[in-house]
Design an enzyme around this catalytic site. Structure first.
Site, PDB file in Angstrom:
ATOM      1  CD  GLU A 341      -2.454   1.660   0.395  1.00 19.93           C
ATOM      2  OE1 GLU A 341      -2.519   2.645  -0.031  1.00 19.93           O
ATOM      3  OE2 GLU A 341      -3.372   0.702  -0.027  1.00 19.93           O
ATOM      4  CB  CYS A 416     -14.420   0.790  -6.215  1.00 16.66           C
ATOM      5  SG  CYS A 416     -13.091   1.679  -6.723  1.00 16.66           S
TER       6      CYS A 416
END
Length: 464
Positions: A341, A416
């Site tokens: 990340e 998404c």
């Protein structure tokens, strides 16, 4: 060059029939192939429309009267629905919303991804039994009107705040605290921040709620690091709401519409609140990325875990791992999980969450997935399964190339944005993978947003 004729004129009225919805929820009709976008209409409906703005390639209209209604039309229960920009689909039945999102995924896979839907199963959208009051985070801008503070979502396509007493997609507990904070601060003369003058103090109110734990956090986003009436405000909030465990101030000194600034200080209570998704417990700070619909997050992650088909012997890489939500789900079933990340604070949260759950087979690295994972590959780390959960822009080209070079047996893509999912699936398919099935999941009922998870396997596996 002759000027192209536009087939509609501003302020004129037209009888239109609508065939689709945009990604913002506007109805789409066409006059001689020229698209007209109108809010609050549905596919299959006919209406009298006034043209309010004409651009070179499209126009906007205002609904004047419906002449034929869709059987899926319902009365939106929210009193400010037509003004507020938070929801786009309350006037569409929930069954209609789920069907629309499935068709949306099918459409982009075919149109953008050029994928053959005869060999890919796109399942019906997994929805909620009760598609209301699901959001565990309220994050609202603050303004002023008639000498008092207002707080709520922005009006569609504007920076005008619609003052909101309650939001039907928020947890009721969040609404109660937002209203109380607004009233407490108003009573003490706290001034709202004004972006145009860069004056005022209170920019945003954020409230986080742990659906399982019941714990709450209140965050004040302010222009300066002072805090007028701090003691009295904190005392009143904590005496009225016993479930509040943390009060935090974030300072954003910049003239920007970005919500958070760089400095965050705990004013009262703990730095974290806690919540659980399934068997995994999470520590959530003011700036942690944590899914806003934990009930559907479990549905989504359970499907990702199913598609990963883990036996306990696999090495898994989780790209865009955030605070480790998917990584820790995977770590329950995998031999080893590596998460990456770009946000350092998120990686610290991920490590803390792994420790919190006693999972010592998850390792986390900071950096861009498209940089870190190729480096891991050069160091000899080879994944059997790669899980990607990228932002709306989708996967970076370098990451997709590394996946193709590494050739894991399976890729699980949590998306998404169905459009970038379709684009990236096309790249993976051209590189030797096959998309087997895609499961849309309704993470955000009453809105246009749709999440999906795709199961992708190496063709050698499907040919075996």
């Amino acid at each position: 060059m002759p000027k192209t004729e536009v087939p509609v004129q501003k302020n004129e009225y037209y009888d239109l029939t609508f065939e689709d919805l945009t990604h913002e929820g506007a109805g789409v009709a066409k006059v001689q192939g020229f698209p007209i976008f109108v809010q609050n209409v549905l596919p299959g409906e006919s209406a009298k429309v006034k043209i309010i703005k004409v651009k070179k390639g499209f126009a906007f209209g205002r609904l004047m009267a419906l002449t034929e209604e869709s059987p899926e039309r319902v009365e939106a229960p929210c009193p400010i629905y037509k003004e507020c920009g938070g929801c786009q689909l309350q006037h569409l039945s929930y069954k209609g919303q789920l069907d629309f999102k499935q068709k949306q995924v099918e459409n982009v896979l075919s149109r953008i991804g050029k994928l053959d839907l005869d060999r890919i199963t796109v399942h019906p959208t997994l929805g909620m039994n009760d598609p209301w009051n699901y959001r565990n985070k309220a994050q609202v801008p603050v303004g002023e009107r008639e000498g008092a503070l207002v707080a709520g979502f922005y009006q569609q396509r504007s920076h005008e705040i619609i003052d909101m007493q309650k939001c039907l997609i928020q947890q009721a507990e969040n609404d109660d605290v937002v209203q109380a904070v607004k009233e407490i601060c108003s009573r003490r003369g706290i001034r709202a921040y004004k972006e145009e003058t860069h004056k005022g103090w209170l920019r945003h109110i954020m409230v986080r709620y742990g659906q399982v734990s019941g714990e709450m956090m209140v965050v004040f986003v302010t222009r300066t690091n002072d805090f007028p009436h701090k003691t009295e405000i904190i005392e009143e909030i904590t005496s009225r709401f016993g479930q509040v465990k943390s009060i935090v101030q974030n300072i954003n000194i910049k003239r920007t519409n970005v919500i958070f600034g760089d400095e965050t200080n705990v004013l009262w209570g703990e730095e974290y609140i806690y919540d659980s998704i399934g068997d995994i417990r999470f520590a959530i700070s003011a700036r942690s990325f944590y899914q806003v619909n934990p009930e559907q997050t479990k549905v989504l992650y359970d499907k990702a875990l199913e598609y990963a088909e883990l036996t306990g012997e696999e090495t898994v890489i989780d790209a865009y791992c955030g605070i480790g939500t998917i990584s820790l789900f995977l770590a329950q079933k995998a031999k080893k999980v590596y998460g990456v990340e770009i946000v350092p604070e998120a990686i610290e949260d991920a490590k803390r969450n792994a420790e919190l759950n006693g999972l010592n087979n998850a390792e986390f690295g900071v950096g861009e997935a498209e940089v870190v994972i190729p480096n891991w590959y050069k160091q000899g780390i080879k994944a059997d399964t790669i899980v990607v959960d990228p932002p709306r822009k989708g996967c970076d080209e370098a990451l997709l190339k590394t996946i193709l070079d590494m050739k894991p047996k399976r890729v699980v893509y949590v998306s998404c944005n169905p459009g970038t999912l379709a684009r990236d699936l096309q790249v993976l398919e051209q590189g030797g993978y096959e998309t087997v099935e895609v499961q849309p999941v309704d993470m955000f009922p009453q809105t246009m947003h749709c999440e999906a998870v795709a199961k992708i396997v190496l063709k050698e596996e499907t040919d075996a």
